[in-house]
Motif scaffolding. Sequence first.
Motif, PDB file in Angstrom:
ATOM      1  N   SER A 113     146.432 107.465  35.635  1.00  0.00           N
ATOM      2  CA  SER A 113     146.076 106.349  34.746  1.00  0.00           C
ATOM      3  C   SER A 113     144.587 106.020  34.796  1.00  0.00           C
ATOM      4  O   SER A 113     144.034 105.459  33.851  1.00  0.00           O
ATOM      5  CB  SER A 113     146.892 105.111  35.095  1.00  0.00           C
ATOM      6  OG  SER A 113     146.664 104.720  36.445  1.00  0.00           O
ATOM      7  N   LYS A 114     143.908 106.368  35.868  1.00  0.00           N
ATOM      8  CA  LYS A 114     142.478 106.063  35.984  1.00  0.00           C
ATOM      9  C   LYS A 114     141.641 106.861  34.977  1.00  0.00           C
ATOM     10  O   LYS A 114     140.501 106.498  34.683  1.00  0.00           O
ATOM     11  CB  LYS A 114     142.006 106.364  37.408  1.00  0.00           C
ATOM     12  CG  LYS A 114     142.179 107.810  37.831  1.00  0.00           C
ATOM     13  CD  LYS A 114     141.791 108.006  39.292  1.00  0.00           C
ATOM     14  CE  LYS A 114     141.996 109.474  39.735  1.00  0.00           C
ATOM     15  NZ  LYS A 114     141.653 109.661  41.168  1.00  0.00           N
ATOM     16  N   TYR A 115     142.213 107.934  34.429  1.00  0.00           N
ATOM     17  CA  TYR A 115     141.474 108.740  33.457  1.00  0.00           C
ATOM     18  C   TYR A 115     141.573 108.173  32.035  1.00  0.00           C
ATOM     19  O   TYR A 115     140.942 108.687  31.118  1.00  0.00           O
ATOM     20  CB  TYR A 115     142.014 110.172  33.444  1.00  0.00           C
ATOM     21  CG  TYR A 115     141.804 110.911  34.748  1.00  0.00           C
ATOM     22  CD1 TYR A 115     140.549 111.381  35.119  1.00  0.00           C
ATOM     23  CD2 TYR A 115     142.871 111.152  35.616  1.00  0.00           C
ATOM     24  CE1 TYR A 115     140.353 112.059  36.325  1.00  0.00           C
ATOM     25  CE2 TYR A 115     142.686 111.824  36.813  1.00  0.00           C
ATOM     26  CZ  TYR A 115     141.430 112.276  37.162  1.00  0.00           C
ATOM     27  OH  TYR A 115     141.254 112.947  38.357  1.00  0.00           O
ATOM     28  N   LEU A 116     142.374 107.118  31.852  1.00  0.00           N
ATOM     29  CA  LEU A 116     142.571 106.575  30.512  1.00  0.00           C
ATOM     30  C   LEU A 116     141.297 105.984  29.934  1.00  0.00           C
ATOM     31  O   LEU A 116     141.066 106.041  28.721  1.00  0.00           O
ATOM     32  CB  LEU A 116     143.671 105.500  30.542  1.00  0.00           C
ATOM     33  CG  LEU A 116     145.109 105.999  30.682  1.00  0.00           C
ATOM     34  CD1 LEU A 116     146.054 104.832  30.932  1.00  0.00           C
ATOM     35  CD2 LEU A 116     145.523 106.752  29.426  1.00  0.00           C
ATOM     36  N   HIS A 117     140.459 105.397  30.758  1.00  0.00           N
ATOM     37  CA  HIS A 117     139.290 104.669  30.264  1.00  0.00           C
ATOM     38  C   HIS A 117     137.998 105.465  30.379  1.00  0.00           C
ATOM     39  O   HIS A 117     136.914 104.956  30.070  1.00  0.00           O
ATOM     40  CB  HIS A 117     139.149 103.345  31.028  1.00  0.00           C
ATOM     41  CG  HIS A 117     140.384 102.511  30.976  1.00  0.00           C
ATOM     42  ND1 HIS A 117     140.831 101.927  29.813  1.00  0.00           N
ATOM     43  CD2 HIS A 117     141.287 102.176  31.945  1.00  0.00           C
ATOM     44  CE1 HIS A 117     141.950 101.252  30.052  1.00  0.00           C
ATOM     45  NE2 HIS A 117     142.238 101.387  31.357  1.00  0.00           N
ATOM     46  N   ALA A 118     138.106 106.714  30.827  1.00  0.00           N
ATOM     47  CA  ALA A 118     136.914 107.558  30.883  1.00  0.00           C
ATOM     48  C   ALA A 118     136.526 108.004  29.470  1.00  0.00           C
ATOM     49  O   ALA A 118     137.357 108.080  28.572  1.00  0.00           O
ATOM     50  CB  ALA A 118     137.172 108.764  31.773  1.00  0.00           C
ATOM     51  N   LYS A 119     135.231 108.256  29.270  1.00  0.00           N
ATOM     52  CA  LYS A 119     134.761 108.636  27.944  1.00  0.00           C
ATOM     53  C   LYS A 119     134.490 110.133  27.878  1.00  0.00           C
ATOM     54  O   LYS A 119     133.347 110.594  27.844  1.00  0.00           O
ATOM     55  CB  LYS A 119     133.490 107.851  27.604  1.00  0.00           C
ATOM     56  CG  LYS A 119     133.724 106.357  27.500  1.00  0.00           C
ATOM     57  CD  LYS A 119     132.448 105.617  27.134  1.00  0.00           C
ATOM     58  CE  LYS A 119     132.721 104.117  27.032  1.00  0.00           C
ATOM     59  NZ  LYS A 119     131.496 103.365  26.671  1.00  0.00           N
ATOM     60  N   ASP A 120     135.570 110.877  27.883  1.00  0.00           N
ATOM     61  CA  ASP A 120     135.457 112.332  27.796  1.00  0.00           C
ATOM     62  C   ASP A 120     136.725 112.894  27.166  1.00  0.00           C
ATOM     63  O   ASP A 120     137.611 112.142  26.728  1.00  0.00           O
ATOM     64  CB  ASP A 120     135.213 112.947  29.175  1.00  0.00           C
ATOM     65  CG  ASP A 120     136.227 112.488  30.215  1.00  0.00           C
ATOM     66  OD1 ASP A 120     137.314 112.021  29.806  1.00  0.00           O
ATOM     67  OD2 ASP A 120     135.944 112.597  31.421  1.00  0.00           O
ATOM     68  N   ASP A 121     136.819 114.221  27.114  1.00  0.00           N
ATOM     69  CA  ASP A 121     137.990 114.868  26.497  1.00  0.00           C
ATOM     70  C   ASP A 121     139.267 114.597  27.278  1.00  0.00           C
ATOM     71  O   ASP A 121     140.358 114.540  26.703  1.00  0.00           O
ATOM     72  CB  ASP A 121     137.755 116.383  26.410  1.00  0.00           C
ATOM     73  CG  ASP A 121     136.655 116.738  25.430  1.00  0.00           C
ATOM     74  OD1 ASP A 121     136.381 115.889  24.559  1.00  0.00           O
ATOM     75  OD2 ASP A 121     136.092 117.840  25.545  1.00  0.00           O
ATOM     76  N   VAL A 122     139.147 114.428  28.581  1.00  0.00           N
ATOM     77  CA  VAL A 122     140.323 114.130  29.400  1.00  0.00           C
ATOM     78  C   VAL A 122     140.923 112.791  28.987  1.00  0.00           C
ATOM     79  O   VAL A 122     142.141 112.616  28.921  1.00  0.00           O
ATOM     80  CB  VAL A 122     139.960 114.124  30.898  1.00  0.00           C
ATOM     81  CG1 VAL A 122     141.165 113.693  31.742  1.00  0.00           C
ATOM     82  CG2 VAL A 122     139.479 115.491  31.334  1.00  0.00           C
ATOM     83  N   MET A 133     144.679 111.954  27.749  1.00  0.00           N
ATOM     84  CA  MET A 133     145.505 110.955  28.413  1.00  0.00           C
ATOM     85  C   MET A 133     145.949 109.847  27.456  1.00  0.00           C
ATOM     86  O   MET A 133     147.057 109.318  27.567  1.00  0.00           O
ATOM     87  CB  MET A 133     144.751 110.353  29.602  1.00  0.00           C
ATOM     88  CG  MET A 133     144.623 111.309  30.784  1.00  0.00           C
ATOM     89  SD  MET A 133     146.250 111.798  31.398  1.00  0.00           S
ATOM     90  CE  MET A 133     145.782 113.045  32.606  1.00  0.00           C
ATOM     91  N   GLN A 134     145.062 109.482  26.517  1.00  0.00           N
ATOM     92  CA  GLN A 134     145.427 108.447  25.549  1.00  0.00           C
ATOM     93  C   GLN A 134     146.619 108.878  24.702  1.00  0.00           C
ATOM     94  O   GLN A 134     147.513 108.086  24.391  1.00  0.00           O
ATOM     95  CB  GLN A 134     144.225 108.142  24.639  1.00  0.00           C
ATOM     96  CG  GLN A 134     143.107 107.365  25.295  1.00  0.00           C
ATOM     97  CD  GLN A 134     143.500 105.923  25.575  1.00  0.00           C
ATOM     98  OE1 GLN A 134     144.477 105.409  25.046  1.00  0.00           O
ATOM     99  NE2 GLN A 134     142.716 105.273  26.453  1.00  0.00           N
ATOM    100  N   THR A 135     146.635 110.149  24.344  1.00  0.00           N
ATOM    101  CA  THR A 135     147.769 110.679  23.566  1.00  0.00           C
ATOM    102  C   THR A 135     149.064 110.576  24.363  1.00  0.00           C
ATOM    103  O   THR A 135     150.108 110.141  23.837  1.00  0.00           O
ATOM    104  CB  THR A 135     147.513 112.143  23.179  1.00  0.00           C
ATOM    105  OG1 THR A 135     146.326 112.226  22.412  1.00  0.00           O
ATOM    106  CG2 THR A 135     148.679 112.698  22.372  1.00  0.00           C
ATOM    107  N   HIS A 136     149.022 110.960  25.630  1.00  0.00           N
ATOM    108  CA  HIS A 136     150.222 110.893  26.460  1.00  0.00           C
ATOM    109  C   HIS A 136     150.603 109.444  26.778  1.00  0.00           C
ATOM    110  O   HIS A 136     151.792 109.147  26.977  1.00  0.00           O
ATOM    111  CB  HIS A 136     149.999 111.686  27.750  1.00  0.00           C
ATOM    112  CG  HIS A 136     150.123 113.164  27.568  1.00  0.00           C
ATOM    113  ND1 HIS A 136     151.290 113.766  27.193  1.00  0.00           N
ATOM    114  CD2 HIS A 136     149.208 114.173  27.695  1.00  0.00           C
ATOM    115  CE1 HIS A 136     151.115 115.078  27.107  1.00  0.00           C
ATOM    116  NE2 HIS A 136     149.854 115.343  27.400  1.00  0.00           N
TER     117      HIS A 136
END
Length: 437
Positions: free
Chosen positions: A264-273, A277-280
């Motif tokens: 969940s920590k990758y949800l707010h990063a500004k990259d392709d990841v 994650m937003q899609t999932h």
Amino acid sequence: MELVIQQRQELSLLMTMELRQAIELLQYTTHELEQYIRQQELENPLIELKEKENHNGYEESVNQRSSFSRTSQMPIEAIHSKGKNMRDELYEHAKFMHKDGFTQKLIRYLIYNLDENGYLPDWFTDTESPSEFNEEQIESGIHLLQQLGPIGIGARSLRECLLLQISYLYPENVMAAELVQHHLDLVADRKWNDIASKMKISMVEVKELHDFILSLNPRPCSFTCDYSTEFLSPDIIVEWKDDIFVFQLNDGYLPAIQLNKDYSKYLHAKDDVSKYMQTHYKNYQWLLTSIEQRRNTIIKIVSVLLDKQKSFFERGLSLLKPLTLKEVAEEIEMHESTVSRATANKVIQTPHGTYELRTLFTSKLETSDGDSISQTKVKKLLEEFIASENKFKPYSDQKIAEYFNTEQGISISRRTITKYREELRIPPSSKRKEIQV
């Protein structure tokens, strides 16, 4: 030809992938829903499942016989017995009796081609049918097979099965053998007078022969079927508590769906990841919402059923009232197709037995007083009426229809009586007639 640019506004209905999946989810049984949730866990890294330690799960054990070559199509989880298959036991006996490899192979070929009643299929008599054994070898193998198992095994027809039992067990009953050999079709059609005339015997003797034939076993090898224990997990359980009917969804064993904190920590990063994650994350939210909508829809439907079919829950299937999907849909202010999908494949456990949920929906027939009666109730009345008829002069479908119209006040046609009778597996009047001596 003149080319022009036109601007046009129109409305169109598009079914999104999420909506299509939500519709499919609505049709799932609780067991299928569990499998779907576990599949989503494998596909979505944000989904984490937590097993529930204590839950109220209900299972009803059912002995279900299935054919040797097919699986059950019922919406239930089947657990097969680990015991040796009866065909295997028969083959083990054949290997003990016959030591040469060719004979063992021939008998094995026959045993594993028996149908669920122990008969050989029709194509065994077809000389053009492809086989590694010729007609003479197959005939010899059938005789060997018939010496191994119950009398009648390996027969290619009902006539042959009965004749084998008579010749092995009752060789002195020549009249019974003649009746089976030459007049079995008349027995099936219950043409007792024709049998008496052709065999030049009295009706008393016809009845004695008929009773004797009934004592024979038309399926002497039905044990060759596979047996499995079916564990039926109802989707809804209705119980009588504190002078009222209450229900619960049998979904206590479903795992809890949680958000995986490691990802969940990758949800707010500004990259392709983050986009991935937003899609999932949207799929995760959709899954929770769809399961809750499915649950609420089923709860609304069952609440209406408890009210509309109270007499059924109190006293059983014979008091089932006419009720359609459309009526329930109007009651809960949903579309009829939604109710149809939500009730599909679902099983409900009641104080009077376990049924498919669709059983509680039944069409209605009009009565002479302007009221209506359920199709299920009419079938019950039909079954009781035929059971009480004079077996020497059974009623035709037309007579039964007239009885329902005049005596019961139920508007029903002969064609509908025939349909209901066939659904109840009740033979026509000509096949219900017994011998009068």
